[in-house]
Write an enzyme that holds these catalytic residues in place. Structure first.
Site, short mmCIF file in Angstrom:
data_model
loop_
_atom_site.label_atom_id
_atom_site.label_comp_id
_atom_site.label_asym_id
_atom_site.label_seq_id
_atom_site.Cartn_x
_atom_site.Cartn_y
_atom_site.Cartn_z
N LEU A 126 0.90 -1.16 0.00
CA LEU A 126 0.00 0.00 0.00
C LEU A 126 0.93 1.20 0.00
O LEU A 126 1.48 1.57 1.04
CB LEU A 126 -0.93 -0.01 1.22
CG LEU A 126 -1.93 -1.16 1.26
CD1 LEU A 126 -2.74 -1.13 2.55
CD2 LEU A 126 -2.84 -1.14 0.05
N PRO A 127 1.16 1.80 -1.17
CA PRO A 127 2.31 2.68 -1.40
C PRO A 127 2.24 4.07 -0.77
O PRO A 127 2.14 5.09 -1.45
CB PRO A 127 2.35 2.76 -2.92
CG PRO A 127 0.93 2.61 -3.34
CD PRO A 127 0.34 1.63 -2.36
N CYS A 128 2.39 4.12 0.55
CA CYS A 128 2.42 5.41 1.25
C CYS A 128 3.65 6.22 0.85
O CYS A 128 3.66 7.45 1.01
CB CYS A 128 2.35 5.21 2.75
SG CYS A 128 3.56 4.06 3.41
N HIS A 129 4.67 5.58 0.30
CA HIS A 129 5.87 6.30 -0.14
C HIS A 129 5.56 7.23 -1.33
O HIS A 129 6.34 8.14 -1.61
CB HIS A 129 7.01 5.33 -0.50
CG HIS A 129 6.68 4.39 -1.62
ND1 HIS A 129 5.96 3.22 -1.43
CD2 HIS A 129 6.97 4.44 -2.94
CE1 HIS A 129 5.84 2.59 -2.58
NE2 HIS A 129 6.44 3.31 -3.52
N ARG A 130 4.44 7.02 -1.99
CA ARG A 130 4.07 7.85 -3.14
C ARG A 130 3.37 9.14 -2.73
O ARG A 130 2.97 9.93 -3.59
CB ARG A 130 3.18 7.05 -4.09
CG ARG A 130 3.90 5.85 -4.70
CD ARG A 130 3.01 5.04 -5.61
NE ARG A 130 3.69 3.80 -5.98
CZ ARG A 130 3.08 2.70 -6.37
NH1 ARG A 130 1.76 2.68 -6.48
NH2 ARG A 130 3.77 1.62 -6.67
#
EC number: 2.1.1.63
Length: 169
Positions: A126-130
């Protein structure tokens, strides 16, 4: 029962935890918000953990853009809504916290959305880095800003070798 294992990755050791209902946790070596193991946790092997490791290996090798895994993150209804929304951010793209709040349907709740984003128990998948600052700066990340920069560079969202966003984030 929750089964966990530790794996090596290009961003350091990761702790993976899963139960029969899905993946529960991906935790960096020194997490900002560690999740303590429950009494029902045991270290071991699980089909889902092997699938997670295989898909993460493909992601880090540049061969996977999306994950196909059953997910079972534990959080409040609001946190889960934010985490579901993270999954809609395309590979190689970034959005601001303000945009994330808008997508969640709470444009005036940027702080709450940011806090939920920061508690994401399934980073990378779940790409919270984006999610980045509205000014384009990299901002807080549970795996640290160097890891966030690495992941965004891997995905082509940051130019290789170019410190476009500044070293302080």
């Amino acid at each position: 029962m929750t089964v966990y294992t530790r794996i090596d990755s290009p961003v350091g050791p990761l702790l993976l935890a899963a139960a029969d209902d899905g993946l529960r946790l991906i935790e960096f070596h020194e997490p900002r918000h560690p999740i303590p193991p429950g009494k029902d946790w045991r270290e071991g092997d699980h089909d889902l953990l092997r699938a997670v490791q295989a898909q993460l290996d493909e992601y880090f090798a540049g061969k996977r853009r999306d994950f196909d895994l059953p997910l079972a993150p534990q959080g409040t209804a609001f946190q889960c809504e934010v985490w579901r929304t993270l999954a809609s951010i395309p590979y190689g793209e970034t959005i601001s916290y303000a945009e994330l709040a808008t997508r969640v349907g709470r444009p005036s709740a940027m702080r709450a959305v940011g806090a939920a984003n920061g508690r994401n128990p399934l980073p990378i998948v779940l790409p919270c880095h984006r999610v980045i600052g509205s000014n384009g700066n990299l901002t807080g990340f549970g795996g640290g800003l160097p890891t966030k920069r690495f992941l965004l560079t891997l995905e082509g969202a940051l130019p290789t070798g170019d410190d476009l966003f500044g070293s302080a984030g």
